[in-house]
Design a protein around this motif. Sequence first.
Motif, PDB file in Angstrom:
ATOM      1  N   TRP A   1      38.298  44.109  38.365  1.00 36.64           N
ATOM      2  CA  TRP A   1      38.548  45.423  37.752  1.00 36.64           C
ATOM      3  C   TRP A   1      37.762  46.515  38.475  1.00 36.64           C
ATOM      4  O   TRP A   1      38.296  47.595  38.756  1.00 36.64           O
ATOM      5  N   LEU A   2      36.505  46.221  38.789  1.00 37.49           N
ATOM      6  CA  LEU A   2      35.682  47.207  39.509  1.00 37.49           C
ATOM      7  C   LEU A   2      36.326  47.571  40.848  1.00 37.49           C
ATOM      8  O   LEU A   2      36.359  48.736  41.242  1.00 37.49           O
ATOM      9  N   THR A   3      36.862  46.554  41.529  1.00 37.05           N
ATOM     10  CA  THR A   3      37.525  46.808  42.820  1.00 37.05           C
ATOM     11  C   THR A   3      38.739  47.705  42.615  1.00 37.05           C
ATOM     12  O   THR A   3      38.947  48.660  43.370  1.00 37.05           O
TER      13      THR A   3
ATOM     14  N   GLU B   1      39.251  49.824  40.301  1.00 37.97           N
ATOM     15  CA  GLU B   1      38.821  51.164  39.878  1.00 37.97           C
ATOM     16  C   GLU B   1      37.998  51.878  40.943  1.00 37.97           C
ATOM     17  O   GLU B   1      37.620  53.030  40.752  1.00 37.97           O
TER      18      GLU B   1
ATOM     19  N   LEU C   1      35.979  46.578  28.365  1.00 35.05           N
ATOM     20  CA  LEU C   1      34.690  47.192  28.684  1.00 35.05           C
ATOM     21  C   LEU C   1      34.232  47.893  27.414  1.00 35.05           C
ATOM     22  O   LEU C   1      34.958  48.733  26.868  1.00 35.05           O
TER      23      LEU C   1
ATOM     24  N   ARG D   1      31.310  55.929  34.713  1.00 35.96           N
ATOM     25  CA  ARG D   1      31.666  56.125  36.121  1.00 35.96           C
ATOM     26  C   ARG D   1      30.634  56.993  36.845  1.00 35.96           C
ATOM     27  O   ARG D   1      30.366  56.798  38.033  1.00 35.96           O
TER      28      ARG D   1
ATOM     29  N   THR E   1      35.604  40.925  35.974  1.00 33.80           N
ATOM     30  CA  THR E   1      34.926  42.226  36.022  1.00 33.80           C
ATOM     31  C   THR E   1      34.918  42.758  37.451  1.00 33.80           C
ATOM     32  O   THR E   1      35.193  43.942  37.692  1.00 33.80           O
ATOM     33  N   GLU E   2      34.619  41.881  38.405  1.00 36.83           N
ATOM     34  CA  GLU E   2      34.608  42.313  39.816  1.00 36.83           C
ATOM     35  C   GLU E   2      35.994  42.783  40.242  1.00 36.83           C
ATOM     36  O   GLU E   2      36.129  43.774  40.960  1.00 36.83           O
TER      37      GLU E   2
ATOM     38  N   LEU F   1      34.931  51.159  41.778  1.00 40.20           N
ATOM     39  CA  LEU F   1      33.558  51.297  41.261  1.00 40.20           C
ATOM     40  C   LEU F   1      32.668  50.192  41.803  1.00 40.20           C
ATOM     41  O   LEU F   1      33.149  49.115  42.194  1.00 40.20           O
ATOM     42  N   THR F   2      31.372  50.448  41.819  1.00 39.49           N
ATOM     43  CA  THR F   2      30.421  49.372  42.092  1.00 39.49           C
ATOM     44  C   THR F   2      29.480  49.277  40.893  1.00 39.49           C
ATOM     45  O   THR F   2      29.224  50.278  40.218  1.00 39.49           O
ATOM     46  N   ALA F   3      29.023  48.083  40.630  1.00 44.29           N
ATOM     47  CA  ALA F   3      28.116  47.897  39.497  1.00 44.29           C
ATOM     48  C   ALA F   3      27.289  46.644  39.724  1.00 44.29           C
ATOM     49  O   ALA F   3      27.678  45.755  40.484  1.00 44.29           O
TER      50      ALA F   3
END
Lengths: 322, 213
Positions: B130-132, B134, B100, B112, B127-128, B136-138
């Motif tokens: 990793w977001l899960t 962490e 990132l 964040r 990326t999805e 996070l949503t993006a």
Amino acid sequence: MPVRTPHFPDLLFGSAARLRRWEDALMGLLQSHGYRELHPSLVLREAVPEGALRFFDGDDLVALRWDFTVALAGLLTRGFPEPPPRVAYAGAVFRRPVQPWEAVERFEVGCERIQPEGEASAEADVELARLLMAIPGCLGLKSAILHLGNAALVRRPLEAEGLFGALSDAVVAALSRRAPHRVREALDGHPSAARLAAHAEALLSELDGPGTLDALESSPYAGLLEAEREHMDRALQALLPILPPNLELRVDLADVAGLGFYTGPTLRLWAPGAQQELAAGGRYDRLFPDLGRPWQAAGFCVRLSRLLDLADTRPDLFEEPR
Amino acid sequence: MTLQTLLIAFPKGRLGDELVPKLAGTPLALDAQALKSRVLRIPTATPGVAALLLKGADLPRYVAAGVASLGIVGSDTLDELDMDLLELADLGFGACRLSLCAQAGITLDALRAKPHLRLATKFPKATEAWLTREGLTAELVPLSSSAELAPLLGLADAIVDLVQTGGTLKAHGLVETAVLGRSSARLVAARGAYLSEPGRIRPLADLLMATLR
């Protein structure tokens, strides 16, 4: 309008005739060995499984038969208080393909050997392997390879280490890719990582004849898998003397395809140069108990659609029909 | 049985630039004259074995379909496409990080804290995942090249991209704020070719492993 349309195969004269000829030959072979035909409905009665081809009947979501084994199991558990020992089937199944270029509608012929709980299964496993060995001759395949595997070689060590769910799935996916480095990555930090990685190395070390079983000696789970090894050894001793000409027998210790379903010995039929297996099967002793019947089962299906494709692209692999 | 020419899929681009010199002088060395041309099917020093030069993103499809029996491709591409093929070895070279990256001074905590985070990437699957992990949503902005421009021009808050030396990032004033994963070259095989003709495919696979590892 959708840009991508699913691939439903239409068969022209030669392929249609070949399909009927092969269906007749295979069903004749199965019936001559005591297998009786069952024909489950094309529309599933049970809950729509993932991967099934779905459509609407008015307001109701329904699905086409996506696999004969599950459809037959429903029919058998509804219709029989005691299991009929040998059943066979022929027809089409409909499921979403793994690769986008694969067909949605596929033609299959297959059989299933069912036994009451507790009955010895080794004879039935060898019976199915012997039947599968006769199939290349039935189809006019000039040469073929039969892979013998055993899902328990992977299943039992994972269960013994208490590995279930996503981590177990990751290890199985890595083995399916024949990627020992991915097994190590998936197990990084787990207490059983070193043992399971060594086991994966042993399973992946060979892909050859009966000597392949010796690779199990280097596994940390060799003792745990003694019964499976003896079972495979006995099967090889029964099958090798009757191996037809032009059929090669290989032991595939890392066969984990369908591991969520298979519980014991597995069978795969290949032809040299084929891109996909032409027949597949094995022992799946959890299917009927999950449906409330204490029955054991094993079977295989011959994937006629793949054979038709192979006959089109590699006619040199087949004898001219008489 | 007809013995057809065995095809090995080699990547074009950065990974291919590292690969080709490693094959020089080996039985799988690529024909130098053909390499200079625009031809994409190149004979090797071994009769009956030819190389296909393919873009990394397409290469796994050629192998999964059995067109090429073997191939070499980055694990980042494999993870994104998730095709049904065998992955016989981690060849080690072409190592890089999937990171990132944001403009210097912007921390991971600052990203964040954003109410609506936008990430530009050509690796949506990784990326999805990793977001899960962490929590996070993006919003993901799909790009196929020159992702470094996205944060500079306001298309995204940050990018997820491969980083090898960091030189391109530095040139654009970007820094790595998190490492999502690591990638390296992998030897892949068509499932059918490997399982139905191991006697033909395995020696070639062993040769590639011995040459490249």
